[in-house]
Enzyme design. Structure first.
Site, mmCIF file in Angstrom:
data_model
loop_
_atom_site.group_PDB
_atom_site.id
_atom_site.type_symbol
_atom_site.label_atom_id
_atom_site.label_comp_id
_atom_site.label_asym_id
_atom_site.label_seq_id
_atom_site.Cartn_x
_atom_site.Cartn_y
_atom_site.Cartn_z
ATOM 1 N N HIS A 58 0.875 -1.174 0.000
ATOM 2 C CA HIS A 58 0.000 0.000 0.000
ATOM 3 C C HIS A 58 0.914 1.226 0.000
ATOM 4 O O HIS A 58 0.767 2.109 -0.812
ATOM 5 C CB HIS A 58 -0.939 -0.013 1.216
ATOM 6 C CG HIS A 58 -1.827 1.199 1.305
ATOM 7 N ND1 HIS A 58 -2.843 1.339 2.211
ATOM 8 C CD2 HIS A 58 -1.845 2.347 0.579
ATOM 9 C CE1 HIS A 58 -3.461 2.503 2.035
ATOM 10 N NE2 HIS A 58 -2.871 3.139 1.066
ATOM 11 N N GLU A 109 0.793 8.192 -3.412
ATOM 12 C CA GLU A 109 1.641 7.734 -2.309
ATOM 13 C C GLU A 109 2.900 8.585 -2.186
ATOM 14 O O GLU A 109 3.361 8.883 -1.078
ATOM 15 C CB GLU A 109 2.014 6.251 -2.490
ATOM 16 C CG GLU A 109 0.841 5.303 -2.258
ATOM 17 C CD GLU A 109 0.279 5.386 -0.836
ATOM 18 O OE1 GLU A 109 1.061 5.384 0.130
ATOM 19 O OE2 GLU A 109 -0.962 5.468 -0.702
ATOM 20 N N HIS A 113 3.097 10.783 1.092
ATOM 21 C CA HIS A 113 4.034 10.184 2.057
ATOM 22 C C HIS A 113 5.508 10.322 1.670
ATOM 23 O O HIS A 113 6.326 10.730 2.489
ATOM 24 C CB HIS A 113 3.702 8.699 2.249
ATOM 25 C CG HIS A 113 2.327 8.465 2.770
ATOM 26 N ND1 HIS A 113 1.967 8.753 4.066
ATOM 27 C CD2 HIS A 113 1.201 7.999 2.165
ATOM 28 C CE1 HIS A 113 0.675 8.457 4.253
ATOM 29 N NE2 HIS A 113 0.192 8.004 3.109
#
Ligand SMILES: *[C@@H]1O[C@H](CO)[C@@H](O)[C@H](O)[C@H]1NC(C)=O
Ligand SMILES: *[C@@H]1O[C@H](CO)[C@@H](O)[C@H](O)[C@H]1NC(C)=O
Ligand SMILES: *[C@@H]1O[C@H](CO)[C@@H](O)[C@H](O)[C@H]1NC(C)=O
Ligand SMILES: *[C@@H]1O[C@H](CO)[C@@H](O)[C@H](O)[C@H]1NC(C)=O
Ligand SMILES: *[C@@H]1O[C@H](CO)[C@@H](O)[C@H](O)[C@H]1NC(C)=O
Length: 236
Positions: A58, A109, A113
């Site tokens: 993920h 992502e 992040h």
């Protein structure tokens, strides 16, 4: 005198620039590697078929022990030029959502992040590190060593999964669950933590998810397929 004043002025400017606090977005203490279990994800979201039957990435989430990090200031996502690298990512880090695609997933992502650890890991290095950590921990293989396979369920499942992973890594992991049909709970994600150089560490106790221990549950739900009337399962 004028010269001295000017030197002092430049000295002050220089000191000010040098002593600016580091950007908070780079103040990450550790990483969380979040692996998702597609059979559960795909019960809750529409997915392209066939449904993948192995844990996939993920994301790798840089975080700080005290301050939640996300969407840090950094470079925006650029698509990778190396096709072998893209192929490697496609296998390990596939988008599971029918309405999205790999590029959008990776871009999300990275921007949410990856930018928070960009001071140490620029985009290629960040994605590369994530794949390396993922390759080091094949969760289905680890669970199989403890005779836990997809379809497992029951009140003891959470502690069995936990004991299995702790025995392998020596570190405290985290588990995330979602409500399934009836009073079941489904395992959706497994989280392992690393220091900023990629060495496994305990996941910080203060940040553990309690989603697998909901009140209505006496245990964990399945790794999937058939649902016991209560308890945790790992969808099949
Ligand atoms: C974590 O965040 C706090 C608050 O922003 C900051 O003071 C601290 O330095 C950060 N930790 C590290 C290791 O940078
Ligand atoms: C792709 O992964 C393989 C191992 O699975 C590795 O040998 C190779 O170097 C990787 N290629 C790139 C470009 O990262
Ligand atoms: C990723 O790492 C592999 C070795 O693990 C290396 O061969 C490859 O060049 C790296 N790729 C990038 C884009 O950094
Ligand atoms: C997993 O095991 C470790 C070590 O015994 C323990 O500290 C942790 O609380 C356990 N986690 C869960 C979810 O049971
Ligand atoms: C990560 O842990 C390893 C092993 O303990 C250690 O050698 C390394 O210095 C650590 N990295 C950081 C940034 O603390």
């Amino acid at each position: 005198m004028a010269n001295n004043t000017r030197s002092l002025f430049f000295l002050l400017i220089t000191l000010t620039l040098v002593s600016l606090p580091p950007y908070h977005e780079f103040a990450f203490d550790f990483f969380k590697l979040v692996q998702q279990w597609p059979p559960t994800f795909c019960k809750l979201h529409r997915c392209p078929r066939p449904i993948i039957k192995t844990f996939t990435i993920h994301g790798l989430w840089p975080d700080n022990y005290t301050t939640f990090l996300d969407s840090c200031t950094g470079n925006s996502f650029h698509m990778f030029k190396n096709t072998a690298f893209v192929q490697n990512l496609t296998v390990r880090w596939p988008n599971l959502d029918y309405y999205s695609n790999n590029r959008r997933f990776w871009s999300h992502e990275w921007e949410k992040h990856g930018t928070c650890s960009e001071n140490l890991y620029p985009q290629e290095a960040y994605f590369n590190l994530t794949m390396q950590l993922y390759d080091r921990l094949n969760l289905l293989e680890v669970f199989a060593k403890s005779n836990i396979s997809p379809g497992a369920s029951g009140n003891q499942l959470l502690s069995r999964l936990n004991n299995s992973l702790v025995a392998y890594t020596g570190k405290i992991p985290d588990f995330k669950c979602r409500p399934g049909p009836s009073t079941t709970t489904l395992i959706i994600e497994v989280v392992t933590c690393y220091n900023s150089s990629g060495t496994a560490i305990d996941c910080p106790v203060s940040q553990l998810s309690n989603s697998c221990k909901t009140q209505s549950l006496t245990g964990i739900s399945s790794f999937e397929t058939h649902y016991p009337t209560q308890g945790l399962q790992m969808s099949r």
